[in-house]
Design an enzyme around this catalytic site. Structure first.
Site, PDB file in Angstrom:
ATOM      1  N   PHE A  69       0.806  -1.214   0.000  1.00  0.00           N
ATOM      2  CA  PHE A  69       0.000   0.000   0.000  1.00  0.00           C
ATOM      3  C   PHE A  69       0.845   1.273   0.000  1.00  0.00           C
ATOM      4  O   PHE A  69       0.368   2.342  -0.389  1.00  0.00           O
ATOM      5  CB  PHE A  69      -0.948   0.006   1.211  1.00  0.00           C
ATOM      6  N   LYS A  70       2.106   1.160   0.400  1.00  0.00           N
ATOM      7  CA  LYS A  70       2.968   2.344   0.418  1.00  0.00           C
ATOM      8  C   LYS A  70       3.122   2.965  -0.976  1.00  0.00           C
ATOM      9  O   LYS A  70       3.380   4.163  -1.105  1.00  0.00           O
ATOM     10  CB  LYS A  70       4.345   1.994   0.982  1.00  0.00           C
TER      11      LYS A  70
END
Length: 476
Positions: A112-113
């Site tokens: 998700f980064k």
């Protein structure tokens, strides 16, 4: 829009200044002076927008020192199907009645980064070119931030990356993702310690104003407001997907989010979205055995742990016992009292390793005012959740997402959709998937054989001066 420090520094700065700065001069974290509010009519008007255009609408509320056409172009260049594998960018999957998974891991590093880091890379390159300057980024990672930052910044003009990580504590896939990069502007530093040692080094360097200015040090960790505000977008995107309904149904529906959380950055973005007016019922922080956040929301005591008391778990990106973004929430919790926040996160933590808000009226009303709840998951819980999700839904989840699903089920409310934020694809934590399911997770073809590639990494002790020396040597 102006930004202030959580510790009361008198300066007020614009977005592009704090984009390149990271921490405030007094060691505090930046927040906007006020949160812009979004009403129900505006929310409804955003239905049907592409993710890139939704990002522009939200980010433009916070960024007024980049021309609108330029900011829109940056968003459209960032959030594309080519980069994120799907036109929806963050599609919502229904697992069972009332429980959803928001896919955030389709980007270049499968975590998700990427959702914020890809934007940050374009913002850095844009602003540095506009100024004719260079930037040396110093970061800390427990696994996913590092690879997301390096893949976003590799080859970017005017940018070098110095990424610290805890030596030997990331998964083999995470290590290979980072250490196999051979780009000249990427430098990996494996610190002999835990993630909190890496984070402390980043903060110490950022607080050395002379060194920071001399070597143009910036940050990509979620202490950088630009990264956090980019994460706000997918809360709105999740809400818009979960509340699709016939026009005859009046009023904005409410949803809840469960967020696997170690450093409090991901869920802090949800707090910002809620403060903006997004109809969020609950924000549920899901921790692993390193449960400093769950302990606070249950008891009012924030107690950091040392390296010896930080467990090495099968959800290693949450093996964190000092949640740096938590300061932003406490600032809002205590009525934006910068002096008190400075005392708590400065002297009191340094002296006692903890602070206690259990008797403070602000804590007593925190759940009602801000919607926070929490829960904890263990290795046995992760294995059981991975098996259950695979057996019943045919969906394979990573270990951190499994923590989120386990805790989410404990906080389901009738009539309120619960969205769990996915954190990574299972291949990043293959050993635990094999333990749970007896089979290897699939991997994108571009990562085949990655673990066998040559590695470029330097091992250093947990020593601020040694890291400074390494940076200076490679910037000279």
């Amino acid at each position: 829009m102006r930004y202030l420090s959580t510790r009361g520094h008198p300066d007020r700065k614009r977005f592009c200044e704090i984009l390149l700065e990271g921490l405030a001069p007094d060691g505090g974290l930046y927040l906007p002076e006020t949160y812009p509010r979004v009403d129900a009519a505006t929310l409804e008007s955003w239905r049907g927008l592409s993710y890139a255009d939704l990002a522009f609408e939200i980010l433009s509320l916070y960024i007024d020192d980049i021309p609108a056409d330029d900011l829109r172009a940056i968003c459209r260049r960032t959030y594309t199907e080519d980069v994120f594998g799907t036109p929806q960018i963050v599609p919502l999957k229904k697992l069972e009645p009332g429980l959803y998974l928001e896919a955030l891991s389709n980007g270049p590093t499968l975590a998700f980064k990427d959702m914020a880091m890809q934007l940050l890379g374009h913002l850095f390159e844009y602003e540095l070119a506009r100024r004719g300057e260079e930037l040396n980024i110093l970061g800390a990672t427990s696994g996913d931030t590092g690879s997301a930052a390096e893949y976003a910044m590799r080859g970017k003009k005017g940018v070098r990356v110095f990424m610290t990580s805890p030596h030997g504590r990331m998964s083999p896939f995470q290590q290979a993702q980072m250490f196999s990069l051979q780009d000249e502007n990427i430098h990996n530093i494996a610190i002999e310690g835990v993630f909190d040692d890496c984070q402390d080094i980043v903060k110490a360097v950022s607080n050395d104003l002379e060194f920071k200015r001399r070597w143009r040090i910036g940050t990509v960790n979620s202490i950088n407001w630009a990264r956090l505000v980019a994460q706000v977008v997918y809360y709105f995107a999740g809400w818009l997907q979960a509340t699709e309904r016939p026009p005859s149904q009046p009023g904005p529906g409410r949803v809840s989010f469960t967020v696997p959380s170690g450093n409090f950055g991901n869920i802090c973005a949800g707090h910002v979205a809620r403060m903006m007016g997004l109809p969020i019922e609950q924000l549920v922080a899901a921790t692993n055995e390193n449960d400093v956040l769950d302990e606070f929301f249950r008891t009012g005591v924030y107690r950091v742990r040392g390296a010896a008391d930080t467990y090495e778990t099968s959800s290693p990106s949450m093996d964190i016992s000092k949640a740096s973004n938590f300061e932003r929430f406490v600032f809002d919790l205590l009525g934006r009292d910068g002096a008190r926040v400075k005392a708590l996160f400065g002297d009191e933590l340094a002296r006692n390793g903890r602070f206690d808000l259990s008797s403070d009226p602000a804590f007593a009303s925190a759940a009602a005012r801000f919607g926070f709840a929490s829960g904890r998951s263990t290795h046995a819980d992760r294995l059981a959740t991975i098996r259950d999700c695979w057996d019943r839904q045919g969906v394979m989840v990573d270990t951190h997402t499994a923590d989120g699903l386990k805790v989410a089920r404990e906080h389901l409310q009738p009539g309120v959709p619960m969205i769990v934020l996915e954190t990574a694809l299972p291949i990043k934590f293959a050993a635990t998937i094999v333990e749970a399911l007896g089979r290897e997770p699939g991997r994108p073809a571009r990562f085949d054989g990655m673990e066998d590639l040559p590695r470029r990494v330097t091992v250093l002790p947990a020593d601020v001066e040694r890291v400074k020396q390494f940076i200076a040597t490679h910037c000279a």
